[in-house]
Design a protein around this motif. Structure first.
Motif, PDB file in Angstrom:
ATOM      1  N   SER A 387       0.569  -1.013  -0.345  1.00  0.00           N
ATOM      2  CA  SER A 387       0.216   0.162  -0.126  1.00  0.00           C
ATOM      3  C   SER A 387       0.614   1.321   0.342  1.00  0.00           C
ATOM      4  N   LEU A 388       2.271   1.425   0.791  1.00  0.00           N
ATOM      5  CA  LEU A 388       2.591   2.339   0.826  1.00  0.00           C
ATOM      6  C   LEU A 388       3.663   2.890  -0.730  1.00  0.00           C
ATOM      7  N   HIS A 435      12.026  -8.596  -3.607  1.00  0.00           N
ATOM      8  CA  HIS A 435      12.976  -8.086  -4.654  1.00  0.00           C
ATOM      9  C   HIS A 435      13.174  -6.728  -4.560  1.00  0.00           C
ATOM     10  N   VAL A 436      11.789  -6.471  -5.599  1.00  0.00           N
ATOM     11  CA  VAL A 436      12.033  -5.396  -6.474  1.00  0.00           C
ATOM     12  C   VAL A 436      11.144  -4.293  -5.007  1.00  0.00           C
ATOM     13  N   LEU A 437      10.050  -5.289  -5.197  1.00  0.00           N
ATOM     14  CA  LEU A 437       9.060  -4.846  -4.051  1.00  0.00           C
ATOM     15  C   LEU A 437      10.662  -3.448  -3.430  1.00  0.00           C
ATOM     16  N   ASN A 438      10.952  -4.332  -2.666  1.00  0.00           N
ATOM     17  CA  ASN A 438      12.015  -3.951  -1.538  1.00  0.00           C
ATOM     18  C   ASN A 438      12.759  -2.775  -2.048  1.00  0.00           C
ATOM     19  N   GLU A 439      13.313  -2.941  -2.819  1.00  0.00           N
ATOM     20  CA  GLU A 439      14.189  -1.573  -3.633  1.00  0.00           C
ATOM     21  C   GLU A 439      13.366  -0.824  -4.016  1.00  0.00           C
ATOM     22  N   VAL A 440      12.260  -1.155  -4.684  1.00  0.00           N
ATOM     23  CA  VAL A 440      11.451   0.394  -4.575  1.00  0.00           C
ATOM     24  C   VAL A 440      11.007   1.065  -2.565  1.00  0.00           C
ATOM     25  N   PHE A 441      10.621   0.472  -2.366  1.00  0.00           N
ATOM     26  CA  PHE A 441      10.004   0.575  -1.338  1.00  0.00           C
ATOM     27  C   PHE A 441      11.103   1.675  -0.221  1.00  0.00           C
ATOM     28  N   GLU A 442      12.223   1.571  -0.758  1.00  0.00           N
ATOM     29  CA  GLU A 442      13.015   2.352   0.412  1.00  0.00           C
ATOM     30  C   GLU A 442      13.356   3.550  -0.394  1.00  0.00           C
ATOM     31  N   THR A 443      12.898   4.180  -1.836  1.00  0.00           N
ATOM     32  CA  THR A 443      12.618   5.305  -2.560  1.00  0.00           C
ATOM     33  C   THR A 443      11.557   6.013  -1.323  1.00  0.00           C
ATOM     34  N   GLU A 445      10.677   5.224   1.746  1.00  0.00           N
ATOM     35  CA  GLU A 445      11.160   5.556   3.599  1.00  0.00           C
ATOM     36  C   GLU A 445      11.154   7.139   4.110  1.00  0.00           C
ATOM     37  N   SER A 446      11.647   7.665   3.879  1.00  0.00           N
ATOM     38  CA  SER A 446      11.655   8.719   4.089  1.00  0.00           C
ATOM     39  C   SER A 446      10.654   9.703   4.040  1.00  0.00           C
ATOM     40  N   SER A 447       9.480   9.590   2.977  1.00  0.00           N
ATOM     41  CA  SER A 447       8.763   9.483   3.709  1.00  0.00           C
ATOM     42  C   SER A 447       7.353   9.724   5.139  1.00  0.00           C
ATOM     43  N   LEU A 448       7.691   8.294   5.933  1.00  0.00           N
ATOM     44  CA  LEU A 448       7.474   7.922   6.818  1.00  0.00           C
ATOM     45  C   LEU A 448       7.864   8.935   7.794  1.00  0.00           C
ATOM     46  N   VAL A 449       7.441  10.337   8.226  1.00  0.00           N
ATOM     47  CA  VAL A 449       7.756  11.395   9.205  1.00  0.00           C
ATOM     48  C   VAL A 449       6.816  10.293  10.657  1.00  0.00           C
ATOM     49  N   GLN A 450       5.992  10.423  10.481  1.00  0.00           N
ATOM     50  CA  GLN A 450       4.660  10.296  12.256  1.00  0.00           C
ATOM     51  C   GLN A 450       5.144   8.351  12.431  1.00  0.00           C
ATOM     52  N   PRO A 451       5.260   8.266  12.938  1.00  0.00           N
ATOM     53  CA  PRO A 451       5.028   7.037  13.588  1.00  0.00           C
ATOM     54  C   PRO A 451       4.266   5.842  12.493  1.00  0.00           C
ATOM     55  N   THR A 452       5.124   5.070  12.047  1.00  0.00           N
ATOM     56  CA  THR A 452       4.463   3.601  11.511  1.00  0.00           C
ATOM     57  C   THR A 452       4.782   2.122  10.939  1.00  0.00           C
ATOM     58  N   LEU A 474       4.013 -13.537   1.533  1.00  0.00           N
ATOM     59  CA  LEU A 474       3.870 -12.739   2.127  1.00  0.00           C
ATOM     60  C   LEU A 474       4.762 -13.165   3.493  1.00  0.00           C
ATOM     61  N   THR A 475       5.487 -12.740   4.387  1.00  0.00           N
ATOM     62  CA  THR A 475       5.367 -13.603   6.038  1.00  0.00           C
ATOM     63  C   THR A 475       4.381 -11.959   6.800  1.00  0.00           C
ATOM     64  N   GLU A 476       4.806 -11.873   8.070  1.00  0.00           N
ATOM     65  CA  GLU A 476       3.877 -11.639   8.925  1.00  0.00           C
ATOM     66  C   GLU A 476       5.604 -11.154   9.929  1.00  0.00           C
ATOM     67  N   ARG A 477       5.498  -9.557   9.184  1.00  0.00           N
ATOM     68  CA  ARG A 477       6.683  -9.369   9.575  1.00  0.00           C
ATOM     69  C   ARG A 477       6.267  -7.327   9.539  1.00  0.00           C
ATOM     70  N   PHE A 478       7.118  -6.701  10.673  1.00  0.00           N
ATOM     71  CA  PHE A 478       6.653  -4.937  10.273  1.00  0.00           C
ATOM     72  C   PHE A 478       8.057  -4.549  10.900  1.00  0.00           C
ATOM     73  N   GLU A 479       7.678  -3.093  10.068  1.00  0.00           N
ATOM     74  CA  GLU A 479       9.036  -2.672  10.980  1.00  0.00           C
ATOM     75  C   GLU A 479       8.635  -1.361  11.055  1.00  0.00           C
ATOM     76  N   LEU A 480       9.037  -0.963  12.477  1.00  0.00           N
ATOM     77  CA  LEU A 480       8.691   0.675  12.822  1.00  0.00           C
ATOM     78  C   LEU A 480       9.861   1.853  12.023  1.00  0.00           C
ATOM     79  N   PHE A 481       8.858   2.684  11.320  1.00  0.00           N
ATOM     80  CA  PHE A 481       9.366   4.066  11.209  1.00  0.00           C
ATOM     81  C   PHE A 481       9.289   5.020  11.952  1.00  0.00           C
ATOM     82  N   ILE A 482       9.936   6.222  12.103  1.00  0.00           N
ATOM     83  CA  ILE A 482       9.752   7.835  12.273  1.00  0.00           C
ATOM     84  C   ILE A 482      10.219   8.305  11.657  1.00  0.00           C
ATOM     85  N   CYS A 483      10.542   9.366  11.635  1.00  0.00           N
ATOM     86  CA  CYS A 483      11.394  10.595  10.924  1.00  0.00           C
ATOM     87  C   CYS A 483      11.770   9.799   9.810  1.00  0.00           C
TER      88      CYS A 483
END
Length: 588
Positions: A387-388, A435-443, A445-452, A474-483
């Protein structure tokens, strides 16, 4: 300095001439022969006939040379003072000093005094480092600082012995650590002071402190000599006080939920629990190489196998990778594992830990970080990686199925990646849509300013996470991003030993393929890309796989980066600001 020596020499000659003249006119003295004194000044024309001036030097080098020379001159003077003090029977490096108060206790306890009021009946004893000194004839003012704050010492000649007052004027310098006894006084200008009756030099400082008006502004020197940084910039110590509060609050939170703290090996036979380049050392007696741990995960899971149901460890992690404002080769994490829970439990735990730490250190949940307001009020946003990425780029990765080439072409078109760019090289190295999805997600990351919480990562990049119970691939995994920074990483833990072995083996194959591709590339010896360095070997941790075969209960686990959390809660721009002694490049 040369001009000063010439002036002194000419002054001595003039004084000598004057004394000869006076002697010649004295009553009964023989007539003195006339004295002719010639003082020769060098004109510009004369100077031109001499050797040419030296070539201009780099101003920074002259400044550094001058600074070093001044520093050594001051050190020599202070060493002489040490010898003179010992010659007078004083030891300038004391064993102890009995304090009755800290400076903050005095400041808080005597704020009620009126200007000019003296509490003669009160006897106090304090100690600290001299950070300011002013002398006015029979009166000397000094400001001392201890761990809690500062206070002024009011030193009057009539209140000290003659010997002590002379010692005060001749032997004490800014930077010295002293102890002082006396009463309490508030000056006419309203400055609370210790009215000194006795003092003792506890530690004689040999090197000068940085200039008080400019402080220690050399960033590299601040990190390299943190002790000087803390003296020159007292607010730096507040960062480490806050860090201690964060670690303490984390422990309180874990204990309140029934977790127990354990310790696992730093030296390990196999580097596992993450994909990162390890530090390698050698044990001489055992005649074997060992690795500094790159994660605490695999040993903590062994504890779950052994029957402990809630465990955690706060410890140092070592990764032989690059250095940046967000990365240090050694850093601190907390990893926790809970039996009979899934990654939903860990989202709640992450919110609980971080909000408690914010309240303990700042007393609020709306904080400022580098000019941006961050709200830590619960609940935090939860979105899937798919979604992100769709929100940030417009690319719907669900539409590609397993067609990796279509995914790559879509990404190149939307992001405008050129064929010869490094981004395209990384993109073409991707072996699956995940792997492509993960590569694009790195672009994104910087927009996830508030806790996500970023949920449900591809299985290809999550070898230790349980397959998603509803969505294949998919897996049942999350990463927490702030700023825009990753703060935490968590899974519903993989407990199937056969699946775990298969994933580890696939991970090793992918690593070795990247390693082979890297070896084929012809690179300049000057080029070193730590992020794409796959030259190290990856091996299976057979003992961990064996432990899983004994049976690990369904569990969830999470790792939180303590350094990055402290950065957030202290408004620190660089990880080096929150690590007391960060790893630095060698000085040239």
């Amino acid at each position: 300095m040369e001009a000063l020596r010439v002036w002194r020499a000419s002054s001595n000659l003039l004084g000598f001439a004057a004394s000869r003249a006076a002697a010649g006119t004295a009553k009964g003295a023989p007539a003195a022969s006339p004295l002719c004194l010639h003082i020769r000044c060098c004109s510009q024309a004369a100077a031109a006939t001499k050797s040419p001036p030296p070539p201009p030097q780099d101003r920074r080098r002259r400044s550094a040379s001058s600074s070093t020379s001044d520093r050594e001159s001051i050190r020599a003077i202070r060493l002489k003072k040490v010898d003179e003090l010992r010659g007078k029977g004083y030891e300038p490096y004391a064993y102890r000093w009995d304090r009755t108060h800290t400076t903050k206790e005095l400041q808080d306890g005597y704020t009620h005094l009126e200007n000019g009021e003296v509490c003669a009946e009160v006897a106090v004893s304090i100690a600290g480092r001299i950070v300011a000194r002013r002398a006015f004839g029979k009166l000397v003012f000094m400001t001392i600082r201890d761990d809690s704050g500062t206070i002024q010492l009011y030193c009057e000649k009539e209140n000290l012995t003659e010997e002590k007052f002379e010692q005060l004027k001749a032997f004490i310098d800014i930077g010295d650590i002293i102890g002082a006894n006396g009463s309490i006084k508030k000056t006419e200008k309203g400055e609370l002071s210790v009215y000194v009756k006795f003092f003792e030099i506890l530690t004689k400082s040999l090197l000068p402190l940085p200039d008080k008006y400019h402080g220690l502004t050399d960033v590299d020197k601040r990190y390299r000599q943190r002790y000087v940084d803390m003296i020159a910039n007292p607010e730096v110590a507040d960062v480490f006080r806050s860090r201690a509060k964060v670690v303490s609050e984390i422990r309180k939170t874990m204990e309140s939920f029934g977790f127990i703290e354990v310790e696992t090996p730093v030296l390990q036979g196999a580097a596992g629990g993450a994909e990162a380049r390890p530090f390698i050392t050698h044990h001489n007696s055992l005649q074997r190489d060992l690795y500094l741990r790159i994660a605490t995960e695999l040993h903590l899971k062994r504890m779950l196998v052994g029957g402990l149901e809630k465990v955690y460890e706060i410890g140092r992690i070592f990764r032989n990778e690059g250095i940046s404002t967000r990365h240090n080769p050694e850093f601190t994490t907390i990893e926790m594992y809970e039996a009979y829970s899934d990654y939903e439990s860990m989202m709640n735990m992450a919110e609980e830990i971080i909000t408690r730490c914010a309240m303990a250190t700042l007393g609020k949940l709306k904080i400022d970080y580098q000019g941006t307001e961050i709200s830590l009020e619960r609940p935090w946003r939860r979105e899937t990686m798919h979604s992100l990425v769709k929100e940030g780029t417009g690319i719907d990765f669900n539409s590609f199925g397993e067609d990796v080439e279509s995914a790559k072409n879509a990404v190149k078109g939307v992001l405008g990646i050129k064929t010869e760019s490094s981004e395209n090289i990384s993109l073409q190295a991707c072996s699956s849509v995940g792997h492509v999805l993960n590569e694009v997600f790195e672009t994104v990351e910087s927009s996830l300013v508030q806790p996500t919480f970023v949920l449900d990562y591809p299985i290809e990049i999550s070898p230790l996470a349980k397959p998603h119970r509803r969505y294949a691939g998919l897996t049942e995994r999350f990463e927490l991003f702030i700023c825009g920074r990753e703060i935490g990483n968590a899974f519903s833990e993989l407990t199937d030993p056969i699946d775990q072995r298969r994933r580890f083996e696939n991970q090793i194959k992918q690593h070795n393929a990247k390693r082979a591709a890297m070896n084929k590339e012809v690179k300049s010896p000057e080029v070193k890309d730590d992020e794409d360095d796959f030259s190290y070997e990856v091996s299976l941790d057979e003992d961990f796989l064996t432990s899983l075969e004994y049976g690990m209960p369904p569990s969830s686990g999470m790792g939180l980066g303590i350094d990055r959390l402290v950065m957030l809660l202290t408004n620190s721009a660089s990880i080096r600001d929150v690590i007391a002694f960060p790893v630095l490049k060698i000085q040239q």
